[in-house]
Design an enzyme around this catalytic site. Structure first.
Site, short mmCIF file in Angstrom:
data_model
loop_
_atom_site.label_atom_id
_atom_site.label_comp_id
_atom_site.label_asym_id
_atom_site.label_seq_id
_atom_site.Cartn_x
_atom_site.Cartn_y
_atom_site.Cartn_z
N ASP A 68 0.97 -1.23 -0.03
CA ASP A 68 0.01 0.11 0.02
C ASP A 68 0.77 1.25 0.03
O ASP A 68 1.66 1.40 1.06
CB ASP A 68 -0.87 0.02 1.45
N SER A 147 -0.80 15.73 -12.84
CA SER A 147 -2.08 15.76 -13.72
C SER A 147 -2.17 17.24 -14.33
O SER A 147 -1.89 18.00 -13.73
CB SER A 147 -3.06 15.41 -13.26
N TYR A 160 -8.27 15.74 -5.79
CA TYR A 160 -7.30 15.14 -6.74
C TYR A 160 -6.60 16.18 -7.14
O TYR A 160 -5.26 16.18 -7.23
CB TYR A 160 -8.04 14.55 -7.74
N ALA A 162 -5.64 19.12 -5.56
CA ALA A 162 -4.71 19.67 -4.52
C ALA A 162 -3.63 18.43 -4.37
O ALA A 162 -2.34 18.82 -4.32
CB ALA A 162 -5.70 19.54 -3.25
N ILE A 193 -5.71 10.43 -20.38
CA ILE A 193 -5.27 9.19 -20.86
C ILE A 193 -6.32 8.00 -20.74
O ILE A 193 -7.08 7.90 -19.72
CB ILE A 193 -4.31 9.00 -20.25
P1 NDP Z 1 -5.54 3.15 -13.06
O1 NDP Z 1 -6.76 3.06 -11.91
O2 NDP Z 1 -5.74 2.45 -14.30
O3 NDP Z 1 -4.19 2.36 -11.97
C1 NDP Z 1 -3.90 2.84 -10.85
C2 NDP Z 1 -2.73 2.02 -10.40
O4 NDP Z 1 -2.11 2.45 -9.05
C3 NDP Z 1 -2.86 0.47 -10.20
O5 NDP Z 1 -1.79 -0.21 -10.64
C4 NDP Z 1 -3.21 0.37 -8.53
O6 NDP Z 1 -2.90 -0.83 -8.20
C5 NDP Z 1 -2.09 1.25 -8.07
N1 NDP Z 1 -2.66 1.87 -6.95
C6 NDP Z 1 -3.76 2.49 -6.56
N2 NDP Z 1 -3.73 2.86 -5.26
C7 NDP Z 1 -2.79 2.14 -4.88
C8 NDP Z 1 -2.16 2.26 -3.34
N3 NDP Z 1 -2.64 2.56 -2.31
N4 NDP Z 1 -0.99 1.38 -3.21
C9 NDP Z 1 -0.15 0.79 -4.20
N5 NDP Z 1 -0.65 0.98 -5.47
C10 NDP Z 1 -1.92 1.84 -5.59
O7 NDP Z 1 -5.08 4.60 -13.05
P2 NDP Z 1 -3.91 5.25 -14.25
O8 NDP Z 1 -3.21 4.40 -14.98
O9 NDP Z 1 -5.00 6.02 -15.11
O10 NDP Z 1 -3.32 6.60 -13.35
C11 NDP Z 1 -2.00 6.52 -13.16
C12 NDP Z 1 -1.73 7.58 -12.49
O11 NDP Z 1 -1.62 8.76 -13.35
C13 NDP Z 1 -2.24 8.16 -11.40
O12 NDP Z 1 -1.22 8.88 -10.41
C14 NDP Z 1 -3.11 9.29 -12.17
O13 NDP Z 1 -3.74 10.20 -11.13
C15 NDP Z 1 -2.30 9.70 -12.99
N6 NDP Z 1 -2.93 10.42 -13.97
C16 NDP Z 1 -3.93 9.66 -14.99
C17 NDP Z 1 -4.54 10.38 -16.07
C18 NDP Z 1 -5.57 9.44 -16.98
O14 NDP Z 1 -6.09 10.35 -17.65
N7 NDP Z 1 -5.86 8.24 -16.69
C19 NDP Z 1 -4.54 11.69 -16.26
C20 NDP Z 1 -3.52 12.47 -15.40
C21 NDP Z 1 -2.68 11.76 -14.41
P3 NDP Z 1 -4.31 -2.00 -8.14
O15 NDP Z 1 -4.47 -2.50 -9.63
O16 NDP Z 1 -3.66 -3.20 -7.37
O17 NDP Z 1 -5.28 -1.32 -7.91
#
Ligand code: NDP
Length: 252
Positions: A68, A147, A160, A162, A193
């Site tokens: 986590d 982001s 988000y 913040a 994305i």
């Molecule tokens: P997804 O929801 O597709 O994937 C999130 C990932 O983060 C998963 O691997 C998940 O693991 C992991 N995760 C979530 N919470 C935890 C935690 N507490 N500890 C460890 N791992 C965790 O998100 P995206 O791929 O879309 O986003 C990735 C990053 O990019 C994020 O920071 C997001 O804010 C940022 N972002 C995304 C955008 C978008 O348009 N998609 C735009 C701008 C920024 P698990 O699979 O086990 O849940």
């Protein structure tokens, strides 16, 4: 084929949230450029193990760890285990993140805390854990995934935005602290994305978002991953404290 300054052979990368979406693509692209990769995840063991399998198929080493990102002690353990197994840690990508979108009128304290802790405290946890070992080797590249919302704001995402704006201030401050040790800290601010995070959006909202993007389409995870490979590599040796928008022009 030599990738020249983009070559990451012999380097070790740690990617938080590497089981799905952007993090998965980052892990695969860092491996394709030559790095061994440790990826963390919260729940998706099967998906994380599949990423490991694909990386091993490329001839690199990889490890998936359930940890986590909110937990500082777990971050310290992931980092020390990585260094023990791979003998170095050269690249950190703080990618794990969540959304709990709602207007401030309806936002609970829990929704605020969950997003700030998962998206922002996690960046402190892993950066703090890697900084001493990176200082010792006088090398390192830390890449934090923010982001466009952290720069421009977005109704329904005060928590988000913040967290993502906080990542930018944190990264610039850390970049100033560690530049003299040859550790670079940069930020990527993706736009919209296509991943599971954005897949929950209503089709009409999606269309209206796409209409506002100068390149007129959503981005793909690999378009973010390509920027990460660049920032991780020696090709970016003179970049630190930068915020790179990978957003189809959305942030202009
Ligand atoms: P997804 O929801 O597709 O994937 C999130 C990932 O983060 C998963 O691997 C998940 O693991 C992991 N995760 C979530 N919470 C935890 C935690 N507490 N500890 C460890 N791992 C965790 O998100 P995206 O791929 O879309 O986003 C990735 C990053 O990019 C994020 O920071 C997001 O804010 C940022 N972002 C995304 C955008 C978008 O348009 N998609 C735009 C701008 C920024 P698990 O699979 O086990 O849940």
């Amino acid at each position: 084929m030599s990738l020249g300054k983009f070559d990451l052979q012999g380097k070790t990368a740690l990617v938080t949230g590497g089981s799905r979406g952007i993090g998965k693509s980052i892990a695969l692209h860092l491996a394709a450029a030559g790095a061994n990769v440790v990826l963390t995840y919260a729940r998706s063991s099967e998906a994380a193990n599949e990423v490991v399998r694909q990386i091993k198929e490329m001839g690199r080493d990889a490890l998936a760890v359930q940890a986590d990102a909110v937990d500082f002690a777990e971050a310290e353990k992931v980092v020390s285990d990585t260094i023990e197994k791979f003998k170095s840690l050269d690249i950190l990508v703080n990618n794990a993140g969540i959304t709990r979108d709602t207007l401030i009128m309806r936002m609970s304290e829990e929704q605020w805390d969950d997003v700030i802790r998962t998206n922002l405290k996690s960046v402190f946890n892993y950066s703090k854990a890697v900084i001493r070992p990176m200082m010792k080797t006088r090398a390192g590249s830390i890449i934090n995934i923010s982001s466009v919302v952290g720069v421009a704001g977005n109704a329904g995402q005060t928590n988000y935005a913040a967290s993502k704006a906080g990542i930018i201030g944190f990264s610039k401050s850390l970049a100033k602290e560690v530049a003299s040790r040859n550790i670079r800290v940069n930020v990527i601010a993706p736009g919209y994305i296509s991943t599971e995070m954005t897949g929950q959006l209503d089709e009409n909202i999606l269309k209206s978002i796409e209409a506002q993007i100068p390149l007129k389409r959503a981005g793909e995870p690999e378009e973010v991953a390509n920027a990460v490979v660049f920032l991780a590599s020696d090709a970016a040796s003179y970049l630190t404290g930068a915020v790179l928008g990978v957003d189809g022009g959305m942030g202009m």
